[in-house]
Write a protein that holds these residues in place. Structure first.
Motif, PDB file in Angstrom:
ATOM      1  N   LEU A  99       0.824  -1.204   0.000  1.00  0.00           N
ATOM      2  CA  LEU A  99       0.000   0.000   0.000  1.00  0.00           C
ATOM      3  C   LEU A  99       0.863   1.262   0.000  1.00  0.00           C
ATOM      4  N   ILE A 100       1.940   1.243   0.749  1.00  0.00           N
ATOM      5  CA  ILE A 100       2.863   2.391   0.760  1.00  0.00           C
ATOM      6  C   ILE A 100       3.471   2.578  -0.624  1.00  0.00           C
ATOM      7  N   LEU A 101       3.832   1.471  -1.274  1.00  0.00           N
ATOM      8  CA  LEU A 101       4.359   1.549  -2.637  1.00  0.00           C
ATOM      9  C   LEU A 101       3.337   2.151  -3.597  1.00  0.00           C
ATOM     10  N   ALA A 102       2.079   1.803  -3.434  1.00  0.00           N
ATOM     11  CA  ALA A 102       1.027   2.362  -4.289  1.00  0.00           C
ATOM     12  C   ALA A 102       0.942   3.879  -4.113  1.00  0.00           C
ATOM     13  N   PHE A 103       1.037   4.363  -2.877  1.00  0.00           N
ATOM     14  CA  PHE A 103       1.004   5.809  -2.652  1.00  0.00           C
ATOM     15  C   PHE A 103       2.280   6.481  -3.166  1.00  0.00           C
ATOM     16  N   PHE A 104       3.422   5.802  -3.057  1.00  0.00           N
ATOM     17  CA  PHE A 104       4.655   6.363  -3.625  1.00  0.00           C
ATOM     18  C   PHE A 104       4.539   6.482  -5.145  1.00  0.00           C
ATOM     19  N   ILE A 105       3.966   5.467  -5.779  1.00  0.00           N
ATOM     20  CA  ILE A 105       3.772   5.527  -7.232  1.00  0.00           C
ATOM     21  C   ILE A 105       2.815   6.662  -7.582  1.00  0.00           C
ATOM     22  N   ALA A 106       1.795   6.848  -6.771  1.00  0.00           N
ATOM     23  CA  ALA A 106       0.812   7.911  -7.031  1.00  0.00           C
ATOM     24  C   ALA A 106       1.444   9.293  -6.958  1.00  0.00           C
ATOM     25  N   LEU A 107       2.430   9.468  -6.093  1.00  0.00           N
ATOM     26  CA  LEU A 107       3.007  10.796  -5.863  1.00  0.00           C
ATOM     27  C   LEU A 107       4.440  10.942  -6.358  1.00  0.00           C
ATOM     28  N   ASP A 108       4.982   9.935  -7.026  1.00  0.00           N
ATOM     29  CA  ASP A 108       6.355   9.997  -7.522  1.00  0.00           C
ATOM     30  C   ASP A 108       6.480  11.049  -8.622  1.00  0.00           C
ATOM     31  N   PRO A 109       7.362  12.027  -8.463  1.00  0.00           N
ATOM     32  CA  PRO A 109       7.470  13.096  -9.469  1.00  0.00           C
ATOM     33  C   PRO A 109       7.861  12.594 -10.857  1.00  0.00           C
TER      34      PRO A 109
END
Length: 178
Positions: A99-109
């Motif tokens: 889930l943390i990876l999903a949020f990182f992908i969502a906000l990765d510049p």
């Protein structure tokens, strides 16, 4: 599941806000022009990004022409869907890191920047991630479909596969030494 939906909505909003405000650069306009010509019934010479051109053409046809927003819409939508890729690796990741990876992908510049370009690198990345996930789940038909879509993503898939291959070779060499 609702947290993944939240990650998708965050990714979608970050990618869609102000999507059509900047003008297309030369590479983007070249691809968008090919899609626009196809929508108008012409027969242009297609470049090496068939997935982008063929997915964008129906939007240009339905809405009566091309805009900067429509030219960048498909990469933004498919780039937003990349947040669901960690779900395909549930057997390898625990739920919280996934889930943390999903949020990182969502906000990765970097992913946001690629998703906001009219082109197919994000299509190749997303479809390759889904193909790999379905390979991991032993679903050969979905693996084949997403692999074909990744190949249609254009020449950027080869750079990604080369990087993965080199990383795999280095890992095999390090494991053999230890």
């Amino acid at each position: 599941p609702w947290l993944y939906t939240l990650a998708f909505l965050i990714a979608l909003s970050v990618r869609l806000i102000g999507l059509g405000t900047l003008p297309l650069n030369d590479a983007e306009s070249w691809l968008a022009l090919q899609a626009l010509h196809l929508a108008d019934g012409l027969k242009p010479v297609l470049g090496p990004h068939p997935a982008y051109i063929l997915f964008t053409t129906p939007f240009f046809f339905l809405y009566g022409g091309g805009t900067n927003f429509l030219a960048r819409l498909i990469p933004a939508l498919i780039g937003s869907a990349l947040v669901f890729a960690p779900l395909l690796f549930a057997d390898r990741f625990k739920p919280r890191p996934s889930l943390i990876l999903a949020f990182f992908i969502a906000l990765d510049p970097g992913m946001i920047a690629i998703s906001r370009q009219a082109g197919s690198p994000i299509l190749a990345i997303t479809f390759f991630a889904f193909a790999w996930g379905y390979w991991n789940q032993n679903k050969p038909r979905l693996f084949a479909a997403f692999s074909a879509l990744a190949l249609l993503g254009g020449p950027s898939i080869w750079a990604g596969l080369l990087g993965i291959g080199i990383t795999w070779a280095i890992r095999q060499g390090l494991e053999a030494r230890s």
